[in-house]
Enzyme design. Structure first.
Site, PDB file in Angstrom:
ATOM      1  N   CYS A 183      -4.497   6.320  -3.930  1.00 14.56           N
ATOM      2  CA  CYS A 183      -4.545   7.444  -2.982  1.00 14.56           C
ATOM      3  C   CYS A 183      -5.555   8.528  -3.325  1.00 14.56           C
ATOM      4  CB  CYS A 183      -3.140   8.038  -2.856  1.00 14.56           C
ATOM      5  SG  CYS A 183      -1.969   6.873  -2.154  1.00 14.56           S
TER       6      CYS A 183
HETATM    7  N1  LIG Z   1       0.267   2.479  -3.133  1.00 11.86           N
HETATM    8  C1  LIG Z   1       0.660   3.667  -2.690  1.00 11.86           C
HETATM    9  O1  LIG Z   1       1.292   4.422  -3.412  1.00 11.86           O
HETATM   10  C2  LIG Z   1       0.343   4.130  -1.277  1.00 11.86           C
HETATM   11  C3  LIG Z   1       1.022   5.257  -0.774  1.00 11.86           C
HETATM   12  C4  LIG Z   1       0.772   5.668   0.523  1.00 11.86           C
HETATM   13  C5  LIG Z   1      -0.158   4.984   1.311  1.00 11.86           C
HETATM   14  N2  LIG Z   1      -0.824   3.899   0.804  1.00 11.86           N
HETATM   15  C6  LIG Z   1      -1.763   3.210   1.684  1.00 11.86           C
HETATM   16  O2  LIG Z   1      -1.149   2.012   2.186  1.00 11.86           O
HETATM   17  C7  LIG Z   1      -2.124   0.981   2.335  1.00 11.86           C
HETATM   18  C8  LIG Z   1      -1.721  -0.242   1.524  1.00 11.86           C
HETATM   19  O3  LIG Z   1      -1.719   0.116   0.157  1.00 11.86           O
HETATM   20  P1  LIG Z   1      -0.993  -0.752  -0.949  1.00 11.86           P
HETATM   21  O4  LIG Z   1      -0.945   0.105  -2.169  1.00 11.86           O
HETATM   22  O5  LIG Z   1       0.280  -1.317  -0.431  1.00 11.86           O
HETATM   23  O6  LIG Z   1      -2.071  -1.934  -1.131  1.00 11.86           O
HETATM   24  P2  LIG Z   1      -1.838  -3.322  -1.920  1.00 11.86           P
HETATM   25  O7  LIG Z   1      -3.202  -3.781  -2.304  1.00 11.86           O
HETATM   26  O8  LIG Z   1      -0.775  -3.171  -2.953  1.00 11.86           O
HETATM   27  O9  LIG Z   1      -1.257  -4.295  -0.805  1.00 11.86           O
HETATM   28  C9  LIG Z   1      -1.955  -4.659   0.325  1.00 11.86           C
HETATM   29  C10 LIG Z   1      -1.732  -6.139   0.568  1.00 11.86           C
HETATM   30  O10 LIG Z   1      -2.361  -6.469   1.808  1.00 11.86           O
HETATM   31  C11 LIG Z   1      -2.822  -7.813   1.705  1.00 11.86           C
HETATM   32  N3  LIG Z   1      -3.801  -8.033   2.762  1.00 11.86           N
HETATM   33  C12 LIG Z   1      -5.083  -7.626   2.839  1.00 11.86           C
HETATM   34  N4  LIG Z   1      -5.624  -7.988   4.017  1.00 11.86           N
HETATM   35  C13 LIG Z   1      -4.658  -8.640   4.710  1.00 11.86           C
HETATM   36  C14 LIG Z   1      -4.593  -9.230   5.989  1.00 11.86           C
HETATM   37  N5  LIG Z   1      -5.647  -9.204   6.825  1.00 11.86           N
HETATM   38  N6  LIG Z   1      -3.451  -9.825   6.360  1.00 11.86           N
HETATM   39  C15 LIG Z   1      -2.381  -9.853   5.536  1.00 11.86           C
HETATM   40  N7  LIG Z   1      -2.373  -9.289   4.314  1.00 11.86           N
HETATM   41  C16 LIG Z   1      -3.502  -8.684   3.905  1.00 11.86           C
HETATM   42  C17 LIG Z   1      -3.377  -7.890   0.292  1.00 11.86           C
HETATM   43  O11 LIG Z   1      -3.426  -9.238  -0.158  1.00 11.86           O
HETATM   44  C18 LIG Z   1      -2.354  -7.042  -0.487  1.00 11.86           C
HETATM   45  O12 LIG Z   1      -1.342  -7.837  -1.074  1.00 11.86           O
HETATM   46  C19 LIG Z   1      -3.453   1.603   1.927  1.00 11.86           C
HETATM   47  O13 LIG Z   1      -4.094   2.120   3.055  1.00 11.86           O
HETATM   48  C20 LIG Z   1      -3.037   2.740   1.010  1.00 11.86           C
HETATM   49  O14 LIG Z   1      -3.994   3.777   0.976  1.00 11.86           O
HETATM   50  C21 LIG Z   1      -0.580   3.444  -0.472  1.00 11.86           C
END
Ligand SMILES: NC(=O)c1ccc[n+]([C@@H]2O[C@H](COP(=O)([O-])OP(=O)(O)OC[C@H]3O[C@@H](n4cnc5c(N)ncnc54)[C@H](O)[C@@H]3O)[C@@H](O)[C@H]2O)c1
Length: 424
Positions: free
Chosen positions: A266
């Site tokens: 983030c």
């Molecule tokens: N991690 C946090 O604490 C947090 C908090 C708030 C918001 N976010 C936001 O949420 C979003 C996701 O973050 P995250 O930490 O869960 O990421 P992450 O990398 O842990 O998980 C995302 C998953 O999406 C999968 N993926 C990618 N493209 C895909 C597709 N086309 N179809 C299906 N699966 C697909 C990836 O393989 C991965 O496993 C980001 O925009 C991030 O900024 C994250």
């Protein structure tokens, strides 16, 4: 096993730090959930009830699988006849520019499965305008239906704080929005089943901006306290005592603490989504974000400088020293090393010839940087290290042992209390 069809079929695209906890919560509240992830190794791990996300236990995952209402899948075929879909895929930066290719690909893949009455919600963090300008056209194109008329579209930013057991997905108020009133009603109907409080805003742009304001606020305030820390010592003041004293003010002040830098998915990324958009649309800089990036990026260098100075006082150079780092993750109680300042510190130390050891039981060993061996915390290892540096203060660490066995300690989190410990 198949996730049952019917009116409660929820597809969650992306089974990562955000998507997987939502999937678990949705199963708990009675939805049939298909968790789609293109990473086949993640999907097989989920099918074997092995969680890779700290906030989801193997037991919770096993219970979801046993309920017959959770299907991890790497194929969009399993999205067929879905009622609602949540997109929680990565939104990284490439060379300082937003990379929305994951959102684009997810949208293109789910679009053919949209029917009259379906709902699609974006949860990935992004700049204001993404839902209406990028997501909606892709969904309409792939479904040959009209957003806001034939199917609903919304945006709801995720607020999870990995490792935080007080404020969870369920009890943290959730900001929701829709591209029009009927979409907002559909979004509200979905999330009111998942969380205790929803906060509706009047446009998807407002909801997108809200998330960026929250993270920019945090980023800038961390940078402020980091910059103060860079000079407080030279003014002969213990910054931690000043922070404690200021924090007694019951209004108009919020406690932020210095550290070795910011990391995770983030803070190093989200504020730049906003500054990028401001530059592109308005041709002006968002100065606070640019300054905060500069200061927070400086912190790993400051930590290495402090390590060097402490060792020099003891007649040692970095080049012939063993430096033990406690915590490789970007913050306490998570195994997430994405963007962790510890990685930069490792690189800097190694480039200066130090031998670096890392203790972090929460981080999977293969996530350790090349050339660094993860070790277990032990009295012998602590005694042999020339300096021990606390970077991520996980709760489950034997800190009394660290204080007893290590005679040279730099604590960047102000967790330790022994007299010989030094702070940022
Ligand atoms: N991690 C946090 O604490 C947090 C908090 C708030 C918001 N976010 C936001 O949420 C979003 C996701 O973050 P995250 O930490 O869960 O990421 P992450 O990398 O842990 O998980 C995302 C998953 O999406 C999968 N993926 C990618 N493209 C895909 C597709 N086309 N179809 C299906 N699966 C697909 C990836 O393989 C991965 O496993 C980001 O925009 C991030 O900024 C994250």
């Amino acid at each position: 096993m198949t996730a049952a069809g019917g009116q409660d079929k929820l597809v969650i695209i992306g089974q990562g730090y955000v998507g997987l906890p939502i999937a678990m919560r949705a199963v708990e509240t009675g939805f049939s959930v298909v968790g789609i992830d293109l990473d086949a190794s993640r999907v097989s791990s989920l099918r074997e009830a092995r969680s890779y996300v700290g906030d989801v236990s193997d037991r919770e995952l096993a219970a979801a699988l046993e309920s017959g209402r959770y299907l991890p899948s790497d194929s969009y075929v399993d999205a067929e006849r879905f009622t609602a879909a949540i997109i929680a895929v990565p939104t990284p930066l490439i060379g300082g520019t937003p990379d929305l290719s994951f959102v684009e690909s997810a949208a293109a893949s789910i679009a053919p499965h949209i029917r009259h009455g379906s709902l699609v919600v974006l949860e990935s963090t992004t700049y204001p305008g993404t839902t209406e300008e990028l997501l909606v056209p892709l969904l309409e194109q792939g479904s040959a239906l009209v957003a806001g008329v034939d199917f609903a579209v919304g945006y709801s930013p995720e607020r999870i704080d990995p490792g935080n057991t007080t404020w969870t997905l369920t009890n943290t108020p959730k900001v929701i929005s829709g591209v029009n009133r009927s979409s907002l009603r559909a979004v509200e109907a979905l999330y009111s089943r998942l969380v205790s409080t929803t906060v509706a805003v009047s446009s998807t742009k407002e909801a997108e901006f809200t998330k960026l304001l929250e993270n920019t606020f945090r980023h800038v305030n961390i940078a402020l306290i980091n910059e103060i820390t860079l000079f407080a010592r030279q003014l002969g003041v213990d910054v931690w005592k000043v922070i404690d004293a200021a924090s007694t003010k019951p209004f108009g002040y919020m406690r932020f603490t210095p550290g070795p830098g910011v990391g995770g998915h983030c803070l190093p990324v989200d504020p730049t989504y906003l500054s990028w958009r401001v530059r592109r649309e308005l041709h002006r800089p968002f100065r606070f974000v640019e300054l905060a990036n500069e200061i927070n990026d400086m912190m790993p260098h400051h930590v290495v400088k402090r390590i060097g100075a402490i060792l020099a006082r003891r007649g040692k150079g970095l080049a012939d020293s063993v430096v033990m780092l406690l915590g490789l993750a970007y913050k306490a109680n998570t195994g997430d090393v994405r963007g962790s300042p510890a990685l930069c510190i490792v690189e800097l130390l190694m480039s200066l010839g130090a031998r670096v050891e890392v203790v972090d039981p929460l981080v999977e060993p293969h996530r350790c940087p090349p050339g660094v061996k993860p070790i277990e915390l032990s009295e012998d290892a602590l005694r042999l290290a020339d300096i021990v540096v606390l970077l991520a203060d996980h709760d489950d660490v034997d800190y009394p042992l660290v204080e007893r066995a290590a005679d040279c300690v730099l604590d960047t989190r102000h967790r330790l209390t022994a007299a010989h410990v030094e702070y940022l």
